[in-house]
Design an enzyme around this catalytic site. Structure first.
Site, PDB file in Angstrom:
ATOM      1  N   GLY A  70      -1.307  -6.761 -10.398  1.00 52.74           N
ATOM      2  CA  GLY A  70      -2.296  -5.720 -10.677  1.00 52.74           C
ATOM      3  C   GLY A  70      -1.730  -4.328 -10.440  1.00 52.74           C
ATOM      4  N   THR A  71      -0.931  -4.193  -9.420  1.00 52.77           N
ATOM      5  CA  THR A  71      -0.348  -2.886  -9.100  1.00 52.77           C
ATOM      6  C   THR A  71       0.485  -2.371 -10.276  1.00 52.77           C
ATOM      7  OG1 THR A  71      -0.324  -3.453  -6.760  1.00 52.77           O
ATOM      8  CG2 THR A  71       1.170  -1.688  -7.462  1.00 52.77           C
ATOM      9  N   ASN A 150     -13.052  -3.575  -4.484  1.00 50.66           N
ATOM     10  CA  ASN A 150     -12.483  -4.698  -3.731  1.00 50.66           C
ATOM     11  C   ASN A 150     -13.025  -4.828  -2.318  1.00 50.66           C
ATOM     12  OD1 ASN A 150     -10.782  -2.239  -3.994  1.00 50.66           O
ATOM     13  ND2 ASN A 150      -9.700  -3.116  -2.250  1.00 50.66           N
ATOM     14  N   GLN A 180     -10.749  -7.224  -9.404  1.00 48.59           N
ATOM     15  CA  GLN A 180     -11.765  -7.981  -8.659  1.00 48.59           C
ATOM     16  C   GLN A 180     -12.912  -8.442  -9.553  1.00 48.59           C
ATOM     17  OE1 GLN A 180     -11.507  -9.128  -5.686  1.00 48.59           O
ATOM     18  NE2 GLN A 180      -9.881  -7.890  -4.786  1.00 48.59           N
ATOM     19  N   SER A 200      -5.191  -9.437 -12.323  1.00 48.45           N
ATOM     20  CA  SER A 200      -4.122 -10.026 -11.503  1.00 48.45           C
ATOM     21  C   SER A 200      -4.420 -11.495 -11.258  1.00 48.45           C
ATOM     22  CB  SER A 200      -4.064  -9.267 -10.170  1.00 48.45           C
ATOM     23  OG  SER A 200      -3.115  -9.856  -9.319  1.00 48.45           O
ATOM     24  N   GLY A 201      -3.371 -12.329 -11.254  1.00 49.65           N
ATOM     25  CA  GLY A 201      -3.568 -13.769 -11.142  1.00 49.65           C
ATOM     26  C   GLY A 201      -4.002 -14.267  -9.770  1.00 49.65           C
ATOM     27  N   HIS A 202      -3.457 -13.663  -8.714  1.00 51.95           N
ATOM     28  CA  HIS A 202      -3.659 -14.286  -7.395  1.00 51.95           C
ATOM     29  C   HIS A 202      -5.066 -14.137  -6.830  1.00 51.95           C
ATOM     30  CE1 HIS A 202      -3.228 -10.829  -4.443  1.00 51.95           C
ATOM     31  NE2 HIS A 202      -2.730 -10.263  -5.507  1.00 51.95           N
ATOM     32  N   THR A 238      12.621 -11.096 -18.531  1.00 50.09           N
ATOM     33  CA  THR A 238      12.388 -12.494 -18.918  1.00 50.09           C
ATOM     34  C   THR A 238      11.005 -12.930 -18.430  1.00 50.09           C
ATOM     35  OG1 THR A 238      14.734 -12.907 -18.806  1.00 50.09           O
ATOM     36  CG2 THR A 238      13.304 -14.849 -18.757  1.00 50.09           C
ATOM     37  N   CYS A 324      -4.530  -3.827   2.408  1.00 48.70           N
ATOM     38  CA  CYS A 324      -3.495  -2.824   2.140  1.00 48.70           C
ATOM     39  C   CYS A 324      -3.604  -1.634   3.070  1.00 48.70           C
ATOM     40  CB  CYS A 324      -3.593  -2.327   0.705  1.00 48.70           C
ATOM     41  SG  CYS A 324      -3.637  -3.642  -0.493  1.00 48.70           S
TER      42      CYS A 324
HETATM   43  N1  PLP Z   1      -6.746  -3.418  -7.678  1.00 49.44           N
HETATM   44  C1  PLP Z   1      -7.668  -4.018  -6.912  1.00 49.44           C
HETATM   45  C2  PLP Z   1      -9.101  -3.640  -7.048  1.00 49.44           C
HETATM   46  C3  PLP Z   1      -7.276  -4.980  -5.979  1.00 49.44           C
HETATM   47  O1  PLP Z   1      -8.184  -5.587  -5.202  1.00 49.44           O
HETATM   48  C4  PLP Z   1      -5.891  -5.312  -5.873  1.00 49.44           C
HETATM   49  C5  PLP Z   1      -5.416  -6.289  -4.864  1.00 49.44           C
HETATM   50  O2  PLP Z   1      -5.761  -6.213  -3.711  1.00 49.44           O
HETATM   51  C6  PLP Z   1      -4.983  -4.659  -6.709  1.00 49.44           C
HETATM   52  C7  PLP Z   1      -5.439  -3.723  -7.607  1.00 49.44           C
HETATM   53  C8  PLP Z   1      -3.523  -4.967  -6.665  1.00 49.44           C
HETATM   54  O3  PLP Z   1      -3.255  -6.200  -7.261  1.00 49.44           O
HETATM   55  P1  PLP Z   1      -1.871  -6.977  -6.932  1.00 49.44           P
HETATM   56  O4  PLP Z   1      -1.998  -7.464  -5.535  1.00 49.44           O
HETATM   57  O5  PLP Z   1      -1.818  -8.054  -7.941  1.00 49.44           O
HETATM   58  O6  PLP Z   1      -0.792  -5.974  -7.097  1.00 49.44           O
END
Ligand code: PLP
Length: 377
Positions: A70-71, A150, A180, A200-202, A238, A324
């Site tokens: 996601g970042t 989040n 989210q 984001s996948g996780h 890749t 974070c």
């Molecule tokens: N944006 C939001 C709202 C999130 O909650 C998160 C992850 O905590 C991210 C971005 C970042 O995603 P990633 O951990 O896949 O970089």
């Protein structure tokens, strides 16, 4: 028993996703760019997996690019959007409660002369459409507004805001961080009317290290990375075929069971809020959250870092705010203007489709013990 109620931070990978990753890593491990059969089979599977993720997101496969997280998607959106609008101006609108994956690249742009307007939320954690309208200027090139926060679980009025922005000027790009929101609340990028959208996948039971980026059809943007021609030249490197296969497998399970999953999480959250209020004297609900998987509470006067540690000693995982922002009060809760005692005691509780009532009961017992002074404090 491990009690894991921090699913907004990350999720346990589901069996289907883990199996898909293992299969690709040990059998279908070819490079999709190779011309022989092993490589071509990987290329075929990659496109099937892209179609599965695109279907879950509600967009065309051709609009979806795989990223590392996601970042990366948030950074790419912001940098590509300001480059796209560089002849028109240097003003960006966002909210004060974005994830740092949006706030930090914007801070870096500010240092280069961009001006950033950060909309503040109301007490419930929602930004107003009026404030957005008033923030727009001739030189605005980008609006970046998350769909689900989040930490609060609040849904922002992205659809209304995107339509206000496009009525003001179709040239302003609209990005939404839907990390989210993806699979937790119903939306499609087209319904929202956004140009760029990041997931984001996780957060949805796929592994860490895989994300997806939606870019509206017809919008031509520059890549963030330069290299080989993968992802139509827009995201070289890749392809992470094992993570992509796992992401697609997780998406397929959501496509099949999403409605049940969402109902289960919403029901469990209602149970949690009820049980915690009943079992833990003085506990305050900070936000019940609009999204089914996130809520936040506070034990005023009990610093959340201490509470998280004491709960950990009992095998219970919750977050003291965004993972974070370890150690300092979160900018999101600070933006709500909460009294200091409440702010310092904020805990985020977040669910996944596997979460159970037993886990909620264990959390309530743990918090009641801390409140009664039997642990920590
Ligand atoms: N944006 C939001 C709202 C999130 O909650 C998160 C992850 O905590 C991210 C971005 C970042 O995603 P990633 O951990 O896949 O970089």
């Amino acid at each position: 028993m491990m009690v894991y109620l921090d699913n907004a931070s990350t999720t346990r990978v589901c069996e289907e996703a883990a199996r898909a990753a293992l299969e690709v890593m040990t059998q279908g491990y070819g490079n999709p760019s190779s011309r022989y059969a092993l490589g071509q089979a990987a290329a075929k599977r990659l496109e099937e997996d892209r179609a599965a993720v695109a279907a879950a997101l509600g967009c065309e496969s051709s609009e979806l690019y795989f990223t590392s997280c996601g970042t990366e998607g948030d950074n790419w959106s912001i940098h590509a959007a300001v480059e796209y609008g560089r002849r028109r101006g240097k003003h960006i609108v966002t909210t004060a409660i974005e994830h740092s994956a949006v706030l930090e690249p914007l801070k870096a742009l500010e240092a280069q002369g961009y001006r950033v307007t950060r909309l503040r939320p109301d007490k419930e954690g929602r930004v107003s459409t009026r404030a957005l309208r008033e923030a727009l200027r001739e030189d605005t090139v980008l609006v970046s507004m998350m769909l689900v926060n989040n930490e609060l679980g609040t849904v922002q009025p992205v659809q209304e805001c995107a339509s206000i922005v496009k009525a003001y000027s179709p040239d302003i790009l609209f990005h939404t961080d839907a990390v989210q929101a993806f699979l937790k609340v119903p939306f499609t990028p087209a319904e929202l009317g956004v140009d760029l959208l990041t997931v984001s996948g996780h957060k949805v039971r796929a592994p860490k290290g895989i994300g997806a980026q939606y870019i509206r059809a017809g919008l031509k943007l520059n890549p963030l990375l330069r290299g080989g021609g993968q992802e139509k030249g827009l995201r070289p490197g890749t392809e992470a075929t094992a993570q992509i296969a796992a992401f697609a497998a997780a998406c397929r399970t959501w496509s099949e069971h999403g409605a049940e999953h969402r109902a289960h999480m919403a029901e469990l959250k209602a149970y949690a809020l009820e049980t915690l209020k009943e079992k833990v004297p003085d506990l305050e609900v900070v936000t019940p959250g609009d999204a089914p998987h996130i809520c936040s509470v506070s034990l005023p006067g009990y610093p959340s870092e201490m509470v998280v540690r004491a709960l950990n000693d009992r095998g219970v995982c919750v977050s003291s705010g965004s993972a974070c922002h370890r150690g300092k009060p979160s900018h999101v809760f600070a933006a709500l203007g909460l009294p200091k005692r409440t702010l310092m005691g904020v805990l985020r509780i977040s669910f996944c489709p596997d979460s159970t009532r037993e886990e909620v009961d264990a959390l309530a017992e743990g918090l009641a013990a801390i409140r009664a002074g039997r642990v920590g404090a």
